[in-house]
Scaffold this motif. Structure first.
Motif, PDB file in Angstrom:
ATOM      1  N   PHE A 173       0.836  -1.206   0.000  1.00 26.39           N
ATOM      2  CA  PHE A 173       0.000   0.000   0.000  1.00 26.39           C
ATOM      3  C   PHE A 173       0.873   1.258   0.000  1.00 26.39           C
ATOM      4  CE2 PHE A 173      -3.775  -2.085   2.476  1.00 26.39           C
ATOM      5  CZ  PHE A 173      -3.924  -2.996   1.458  1.00 26.39           C
ATOM      6  N   ALA A 174       1.866   1.271   0.886  1.00 22.61           N
ATOM      7  CA  ALA A 174       2.684   2.474   1.060  1.00 22.61           C
ATOM      8  C   ALA A 174       3.450   2.833  -0.207  1.00 22.61           C
ATOM      9  CB  ALA A 174       3.647   2.268   2.228  1.00 22.61           C
ATOM     10  N   VAL A 175       4.033   1.840  -0.855  1.00 23.50           N
ATOM     11  CA  VAL A 175       4.815   2.115  -2.067  1.00 23.50           C
ATOM     12  C   VAL A 175       3.906   2.628  -3.182  1.00 23.50           C
ATOM     13  CG1 VAL A 175       6.304   1.097  -3.835  1.00 23.50           C
ATOM     14  CG2 VAL A 175       6.587   0.435  -1.445  1.00 23.50           C
ATOM     15  N   LEU A 176       2.739   2.045  -3.316  1.00 25.38           N
ATOM     16  CA  LEU A 176       1.817   2.494  -4.368  1.00 25.38           C
ATOM     17  C   LEU A 176       1.298   3.900  -4.084  1.00 25.38           C
ATOM     18  CD1 LEU A 176      -0.213  -0.773  -5.080  1.00 25.38           C
ATOM     19  CD2 LEU A 176       1.430   0.351  -6.589  1.00 25.38           C
ATOM     20  N   ARG A 177       1.049   4.209  -2.823  1.00 18.14           N
ATOM     21  CA  ARG A 177       0.619   5.575  -2.493  1.00 18.14           C
ATOM     22  C   ARG A 177       1.701   6.591  -2.856  1.00 18.14           C
ATOM     23  NH1 ARG A 177      -1.539   3.323   2.690  1.00 18.14           N
ATOM     24  NH2 ARG A 177      -3.823   3.444   2.645  1.00 18.14           N
ATOM     25  N   ARG A 178       2.959   6.272  -2.537  1.00 17.94           N
ATOM     26  CA  ARG A 178       4.062   7.201  -2.807  1.00 17.94           C
ATOM     27  C   ARG A 178       4.337   7.333  -4.306  1.00 17.94           C
ATOM     28  NH1 ARG A 178       6.539   4.553   1.750  1.00 17.94           N
ATOM     29  NH2 ARG A 178       7.849   3.321   0.336  1.00 17.94           N
ATOM     30  N   ILE A 197       0.183   7.161  -8.117  1.00 18.88           N
ATOM     31  CA  ILE A 197      -0.878   6.562  -8.929  1.00 18.88           C
ATOM     32  C   ILE A 197      -2.230   6.923  -8.323  1.00 18.88           C
ATOM     33  CG2 ILE A 197      -1.862   4.388  -9.768  1.00 18.88           C
ATOM     34  CD1 ILE A 197       0.938   3.174  -9.553  1.00 18.88           C
ATOM     35  N   ARG A 198      -3.167   7.310  -9.155  1.00 23.00           N
ATOM     36  CA  ARG A 198      -4.510   7.656  -8.689  1.00 23.00           C
ATOM     37  C   ARG A 198      -5.475   6.505  -9.007  1.00 23.00           C
ATOM     38  NH1 ARG A 198      -3.235  10.925  -5.238  1.00 23.00           N
ATOM     39  NH2 ARG A 198      -5.467  11.416  -5.019  1.00 23.00           N
ATOM     40  N   ILE A 217      -7.152  -2.581  -7.302  1.00 19.95           N
ATOM     41  CA  ILE A 217      -7.465  -2.427  -8.722  1.00 19.95           C
ATOM     42  C   ILE A 217      -7.177  -0.984  -9.129  1.00 19.95           C
ATOM     43  CG2 ILE A 217      -9.209  -2.717 -10.520  1.00 19.95           C
ATOM     44  CD1 ILE A 217     -10.737  -4.529  -8.541  1.00 19.95           C
ATOM     45  N   VAL A 218      -6.151  -0.828  -9.938  1.00 15.87           N
ATOM     46  CA  VAL A 218      -5.807   0.491 -10.477  1.00 15.87           C
ATOM     47  C   VAL A 218      -6.666   0.730 -11.719  1.00 15.87           C
ATOM     48  CG1 VAL A 218      -3.981   1.927 -11.445  1.00 15.87           C
ATOM     49  CG2 VAL A 218      -3.443   0.279  -9.633  1.00 15.87           C
ATOM     50  N   ASN A 219      -7.324   1.867 -11.760  1.00 14.97           N
ATOM     51  CA  ASN A 219      -8.231   2.221 -12.865  1.00 14.97           C
ATOM     52  C   ASN A 219      -9.378   1.217 -13.005  1.00 14.97           C
ATOM     53  OD1 ASN A 219      -6.712   4.500 -13.637  1.00 14.97           O
ATOM     54  ND2 ASN A 219      -5.366   3.252 -14.916  1.00 14.97           N
ATOM     55  N   PRO A 220     -10.107   0.920 -11.935  1.00 17.29           N
ATOM     56  CA  PRO A 220     -11.206  -0.043 -12.054  1.00 17.29           C
ATOM     57  C   PRO A 220     -12.276   0.450 -13.019  1.00 17.29           C
ATOM     58  CG  PRO A 220     -11.417   1.199 -10.018  1.00 17.29           C
ATOM     59  CD  PRO A 220     -10.074   1.551 -10.601  1.00 17.29           C
ATOM     60  N   THR A 241     -15.398  -7.128   5.670  1.00 12.36           N
ATOM     61  CA  THR A 241     -15.154  -6.731   4.290  1.00 12.36           C
ATOM     62  C   THR A 241     -14.770  -5.256   4.215  1.00 12.36           C
ATOM     63  OG1 THR A 241     -17.475  -6.150   3.865  1.00 12.36           O
ATOM     64  CG2 THR A 241     -16.800  -8.435   3.443  1.00 12.36           C
ATOM     65  N   HIS A 242     -14.034  -4.938   3.171  1.00  9.83           N
ATOM     66  CA  HIS A 242     -13.682  -3.547   2.906  1.00  9.83           C
ATOM     67  C   HIS A 242     -13.847  -3.308   1.413  1.00  9.83           C
ATOM     68  CE1 HIS A 242     -11.603   0.326   3.488  1.00  9.83           C
ATOM     69  NE2 HIS A 242     -11.145   0.105   2.266  1.00  9.83           N
ATOM     70  N   PHE A 243     -14.499  -2.223   1.071  1.00 12.65           N
ATOM     71  CA  PHE A 243     -14.672  -1.831  -0.326  1.00 12.65           C
ATOM     72  C   PHE A 243     -14.566  -0.316  -0.383  1.00 12.65           C
ATOM     73  CE2 PHE A 243     -16.559  -0.814  -4.318  1.00 12.65           C
ATOM     74  CZ  PHE A 243     -16.433  -1.930  -5.132  1.00 12.65           C
ATOM     75  N   GLY A 244     -13.443   0.175  -0.853  1.00 14.29           N
ATOM     76  CA  GLY A 244     -13.252   1.623  -0.910  1.00 14.29           C
ATOM     77  C   GLY A 244     -11.934   1.981  -1.541  1.00 14.29           C
ATOM     78  N   TRP A 245     -11.644   3.259  -1.620  1.00 15.92           N
ATOM     79  CA  TRP A 245     -10.456   3.735  -2.319  1.00 15.92           C
ATOM     80  C   TRP A 245      -9.233   3.697  -1.410  1.00 15.92           C
ATOM     81  CZ3 TRP A 245     -10.759   3.985  -7.316  1.00 15.92           C
ATOM     82  CH2 TRP A 245     -11.983   4.268  -7.930  1.00 15.92           C
ATOM     83  N   LEU A 246      -8.167   3.019  -1.885  1.00 20.86           N
ATOM     84  CA  LEU A 246      -6.873   3.166  -1.241  1.00 20.86           C
ATOM     85  C   LEU A 246      -6.313   4.532  -1.621  1.00 20.86           C
ATOM     86  CD1 LEU A 246      -4.496   1.713   0.321  1.00 20.86           C
ATOM     87  CD2 LEU A 246      -3.524   1.288  -1.943  1.00 20.86           C
ATOM     88  N   VAL A 247      -6.468   4.887  -2.906  1.00 16.98           N
ATOM     89  CA  VAL A 247      -6.113   6.218  -3.404  1.00 16.98           C
ATOM     90  C   VAL A 247      -7.254   6.662  -4.311  1.00 16.98           C
ATOM     91  CG1 VAL A 247      -4.442   7.616  -4.655  1.00 16.98           C
ATOM     92  CG2 VAL A 247      -3.649   5.635  -3.355  1.00 16.98           C
ATOM     93  N   PRO A 248      -7.897   7.775  -4.013  1.00 21.55           N
ATOM     94  CA  PRO A 248      -9.007   8.224  -4.866  1.00 21.55           C
ATOM     95  C   PRO A 248      -8.512   8.847  -6.165  1.00 21.55           C
ATOM     96  CG  PRO A 248      -8.606   9.801  -3.118  1.00 21.55           C
ATOM     97  CD  PRO A 248      -7.686   8.649  -2.859  1.00 21.55           C
ATOM     98  N   GLU A 249      -9.448   9.214  -7.000  1.00 18.98           N
ATOM     99  CA  GLU A 249      -9.110   9.818  -8.290  1.00 18.98           C
ATOM    100  C   GLU A 249      -8.434  11.159  -8.115  1.00 18.98           C
ATOM    101  OE1 GLU A 249     -11.230  10.548 -12.657  1.00 18.98           O
ATOM    102  OE2 GLU A 249     -12.417   9.967 -10.907  1.00 18.98           O
TER     103      GLU A 249
END
Length: 281
Positions: free
Chosen positions: A210-215, A218-219, A244-247, A273-281
């Motif tokens: 998660f941390a590497v992708l946030r840094r 990527i949106r 999922i990047v660009n779902p 369950t979790h369903f939400g944005w790790l990184v929003p648009e």
């Protein structure tokens, strides 16, 4: 590493989530008629024999498909119905012992205008892949490293593509390596859809992913997760998730419905369950 063989784990609770959600992503992308390039970067053998010594050793399929098979004729979401139908097509006796994996799912969903590449470097796994599928104009089998394949095959000529990534994560550094590879490819193919599966383990190493992708900057990274909440104490992996990047926007409601169905019928609604944005648009 070349020690991992998915046959030991085929059909477990993670496979249920992984393959149903993967199918939803592809179906959402196929709402448009334009061609899609599909890359199964860690394909393994494609179809698994649950009667094999490997699958029978720990019988992990009892945490997944075996719990759900009796429900195949009941009403359920479209993505679940797609998954059950594919399994039925691979078993002429009404059983589920020949279990299709990600490559089988993607091959079954391909339209004439789509193209699929499936990669695996493990000698035995690649032999299984070759035994299950034949190369054609639309389907290419590659005995090659997944990260090298991503560099070589992307961006695709179709200009639209989906990359499925589910490595073994046998080494802690693989979380960082995977995230870094996605970030590099994204810089060249920002319009691609990237589906990353990860396990929920006690060490919680997925947080580094998660941390590497946030840094990376990527949106639009969607996070879908199913925590089995101690339902399978004999297993170290107590859940899994998918980034999922660009779902595809057309798949969101379907993925929510499938996640709810899995939790309800696999875990009697007791999972988290979790369903939400790790990184929003």
């Amino acid at each position: 590493m070349l020690s991992y063989q998915h046959s030991y784990h085929a059909g477990n609770h993670a496979d249920v989530l992984k393959h149903i959600i993967l199918g939803e992503v592809v179906a959402g992308m196929q709402k448009k008629e334009t061609p899609i390039f599909l890359l199964d970067a860690f394909a393994s053998r494609g179809i698994y024999d649950l009667n094999s010594p490997e699958a029978q050793k720990n019988r992990e399929f009892e945490t997944g498909i075996a719990r759900l098979w009796a429900l195949r004729n009941d009403p359920h979401p479209l993505g679940v119905a797609r998954w059950f139908k594919l399994i039925e097509q691979k078993n002429s006796d009404g059983d589920f012992s020949h279990l299709p994996g990600s490559t089988a799912l993607l091959a079954a969903m391909m339209r004439p205008q789509d193209r699929l590449a499936a990669c695996d470097l493990h000698p035995q796994e690649f032999e299984g892949l070759q035994a299950s599928f034949k190369s054609s104009r639309n389907l290419a089998l590659h005995k090659r490293d997944a990260f090298e394949a991503m560099k070589a095959l992307l961006p695709p000529k179709e200009k639209r593509g989906m990359v499925f990534l589910d490595p073994s994560y046998e080494e802690k550094g693989e979380y960082r390596k995977l995230a870094t590879a996605v970030a590099k490819v994204y810089s060249r193919f920002a319009g691609g859809v990237y589906v990353v599966w990860y396990p929920l383990l006690p060490a919680a190493n997925h947080n580094e992913l998660f941390a590497v992708l946030r840094r990376a900057g990527i949106r639009k990274i969607l996070r879908i997760e199913l925590d089995c909440h101690g339902a399978f104490p004999q297993m170290q992996m107590q859940g899994s998730g998918m980034l999922i990047v660009n779902p595809p926007w057309a798949a969101e409601d379907a993925m929510k419905a499938s996640l709810h169905w899995i939790n309800t019928h696999l875990l009697s609604g007791k999972g988290k369950t979790h369903f939400g944005w790790l990184v929003p648009e």
